[in-house]
Design an enzyme around this catalytic site. Sequence first.
Site, PDB file in Angstrom:
ATOM      1  N   LYS A 107      30.992   5.299  40.882  1.00 18.46           N
ATOM      2  CA  LYS A 107      31.039   6.824  41.379  1.00 18.46           C
ATOM      3  C   LYS A 107      30.367   7.501  40.515  1.00 18.46           C
ATOM      4  O   LYS A 107      30.005   8.864  40.535  1.00 18.46           O
ATOM      5  CB  LYS A 107      32.222   7.334  42.006  1.00 18.46           C
ATOM      6  CG  LYS A 107      32.803   6.478  42.864  1.00 18.46           C
ATOM      7  CD  LYS A 107      32.223   6.915  44.343  1.00 18.46           C
ATOM      8  CE  LYS A 107      33.061   6.403  45.702  1.00 18.46           C
ATOM      9  NZ  LYS A 107      33.805   4.992  45.738  1.00 18.46           N
TER      10      LYS A 107
HETATM   11  C1  LIG Z   1      33.831   4.127  46.611  1.00 17.25           C
HETATM   12  C2  LIG Z   1      33.924   2.754  46.259  1.00 17.25           C
HETATM   13  C3  LIG Z   1      33.424   1.680  46.960  1.00 17.25           C
HETATM   14  C4  LIG Z   1      32.733   2.039  48.461  1.00 17.25           C
HETATM   15  O1  LIG Z   1      31.587   2.771  48.318  1.00 17.25           O
HETATM   16  P1  LIG Z   1      30.793   3.632  49.468  1.00 17.25           P
HETATM   17  O2  LIG Z   1      29.545   4.263  49.074  1.00 17.25           O
HETATM   18  O3  LIG Z   1      31.911   4.538  49.975  1.00 17.25           O
HETATM   19  O4  LIG Z   1      30.628   2.483  50.686  1.00 17.25           O
HETATM   20  C5  LIG Z   1      33.444   0.579  46.608  1.00 17.25           C
HETATM   21  N1  LIG Z   1      34.073   0.232  45.526  1.00 17.25           N
HETATM   22  C6  LIG Z   1      34.465   1.245  44.758  1.00 17.25           C
HETATM   23  C7  LIG Z   1      35.225   0.555  43.686  1.00 17.25           C
HETATM   24  C8  LIG Z   1      34.586   2.513  45.064  1.00 17.25           C
HETATM   25  O5  LIG Z   1      35.122   3.196  44.262  1.00 17.25           O
END
Ligand SMILES: *Cc1c(COP(=O)(O)O)cnc(C)c1O
Length: 433
Positions: A107
């Site tokens: 993120k």
């Molecule tokens: C947010 C997140 C995901 C999922 O990603 P999306 O873009 O919402 O599909 C997977 N793994 C981790 C560790 C995340 O923080």
Amino acid sequence: MKYYNIKNHSQKISFREAVSQGISSDMGLFMPEAIPMMDESFFKRLSEMNLPQIAFEVGSKYIGDEISSISFKTMCDEAFNFPIQLKQINGKKYVLELFHGPTAAFKDFGARFMSQCFRHFSTSDNQKMVVLVATSGDTGGAIANSFLGIEGVDVVILYPSGKVSELQEKQLTALGNNITALEVDGTFDDCQAMVKAAFTQFEAKGKIKLTSANSINIARLIPQSFYYYYAVSRLKSNKPVISVPSGNFGNITGALLAWKSGLPIERFIAATNINNVVPEYLESRVYNPRKSIQTIANAMDVGNPSNFDRLFELFNGDWAIITSMISGYWFNDDQIRKHIEDEFKRSGYILDPHGAVASLGFERYLNKNPNSIGIIVETAHPAKFFDVVQPIIGQEIPMPESLNNCLKGMKSSIRIRPEYGCLEEYLRDKYSE
Ligand SMILES: *Cc1c(COP(=O)(O)O)cnc(C)c1O
């Protein structure tokens, strides 16, 4: 480049407006009018380019002349000032490690790029921006970290009480300053619904402007395509399969943007935990969003994925074409635990629960397609989920320094019920005259 509302194709706005609105008032997501094609010379140079350089060249196509090249270059350098790694773990499988940023989850890429955009645009606005964000775990921390101390911007994070790890909770509740954490007695879907409701129902009085930092914001989606160019260009053989552990489907939509722009990819794997709305759709054509269920891969506990509309839009809603490019698989907690153990015993590689889902998805695909090469996306550092992973592998995982510092912080949150009215009351108290 203009951006259109997928619920109302005649509404077209600039990048800047799309970033500051987040989502349109009829809850439509914004999409670029055309996915920019990258040319041959770009792909020739790609294997020599670092991530900020890739971000600059690809991002410029999305932003057009709305930000000067000089400013945009600096924004890319500052957003992506941490490493990215592609590791080979066996003859077939590569891991794209996206967890070397300040909050140890992927993120950081979207959040840091978006905060650069807000910083750039807010200097010429005299309204206060209030960024609302619902988090299932990692988004809140990444947004809090990258927006901390930005003048003219307040961040309000909604997270489900008791459903995030201790570390995740510290990352979003311990910063203070312009960051407020609302601890919701409900699920992530409740948080997301409350945020969505605020956009249609809350009447901000002149002084403030509400916007969203969830992956519905286009400024989070676009940077989630950059690292795929990096990864594919570092492979010796071309055309890999890419397996993405998915929750809101923003990360995989970023990968699809890269593919549409010309990046050679054999196939995508949408791998989920038991919140399997999308794999189920791929199998049965029936799309049935529902309440999310808690799992050990909690950042993917999403029952109504907000980026699905975009994914659908990229394929003109044609199920046959979608399934010709994307396979879906889902796994339960026991399978995830077992796979973390197996992979550790086999290769010594420590997967986190989310990366393990991606890895399982690729292995499932490999059973029927033994000649494929796969990149699995590792979205979080395993130490972030030490309480799950350490007992499985039977040893301690060294904590990255950023996480260690974070554990020392003091939690501070405001507890609210899972009702839009409670969020509205908070916003009204804080932001009306
Ligand atoms: C947010 C997140 C995901 C999922 O990603 P999306 O873009 O919402 O599909 C997977 N793994 C981790 C560790 C995340 O923080």
